[in-house]
Design an enzyme around this catalytic site. Sequence first.
Site, PDB file in Angstrom:
ATOM      1  CE1 TYR A  59      -3.338  -2.793   0.225  1.00  0.00           C
ATOM      2  CE2 TYR A  59      -3.717  -2.306   2.433  1.00  0.00           C
ATOM      3  CZ  TYR A  59      -3.755  -3.015   1.546  1.00  0.00           C
ATOM      4  OH  TYR A  59      -4.914  -4.056   1.722  1.00  0.00           O
ATOM      5  CB  SER A  60       1.334   4.342   0.030  1.00  0.00           C
ATOM      6  OG  SER A  60      -0.223   4.780  -0.365  1.00  0.00           O
TER       7      SER A  60
END
Length: 323
Positions: A59-60
């Site tokens: 995530y990110s």
Amino acid sequence: MQHVNLGNTGLQVSRICLGMMSYGTPAWRDWVLDLDAARPLVRAAVDAGITFFDTADMYSDGASEEITGRLLGELFADRDDYVLATKVFMPAGDGANDRGLSRKHVLASIDRSLRRLGTDHVDLYQIHRWDPHTPIEETMEVLHDVVRAGKARYIGASSMYAWQFAKAQHTADLGGWTRFVSMQDHYNLIYREEEREMHPLCLDQGVGVIPWSPLARGMLTRPRSDTTTTRARSDAQAKRFYADPDLAVVDAVQEVARQRGLPAAQVALAWMLHKPAVTAPIVGATKRGHVDDAVAAVEVELSDDEIAALEKPYVPHPVIGHQ
């Protein structure tokens, strides 16, 4: 906030899990919030009694884990006061071994995740998907080693076929290794295919279910005509939900919500919380109201007639989310 055991373990988790995919950098997804924007939302969740938080290394590109670790460190006095989950499998770089569930990648990934999270252990370490290129024996043994090393307290799995999950559990039993205690699967009023095989398996085996996308990426929270949110406009994954039969489910949620005088999100989450297999849906929040609705849904009681009305428009779907 209610707390329940995760499956047949002694681990207590809040009935709502805050999904930390929403926090990181908007350079990764334009609906993602940065640290300063995330802080008041995570604080509101903590103040409401949420103690269960889920992120992933991808995530990110790792920024979600960094923000998760920083905010939980700010908001909780003691590391034992919250339950922290992350995941491994998705690409974490350009190298041939920067993905999957090999011994090499899992051992490298847990150490990188712990550094980003600023902790010496996670409570739940999950495989993000099934790896067809790595023997399941290798994966289950290295996950057991991660637990034995004290870097994870429990292990869990995410979207896969029921036969794959059963094979993994059987492999763990044969090797004397740690079993999965949770299944993070794709489940909501629009996509209920997990009710056929996975949820009966989890109920039989005492495995906790912590569904992702419980609101169908926001589709269940608004009338069918409303596509004004950033995520509705830009999330390619969300667009796959938009089909005429699915919109009938959206209409049913809106009608029950209207009759009860409740936000649609509360109705959709309350339906899920009535399901015996479900421990805690993973809810993303980019506005304060998202947190408030998720917390309030825990106390919403639906009648049998309301549940039947919500479920009636459902049509079978092809499997989505295992890849």
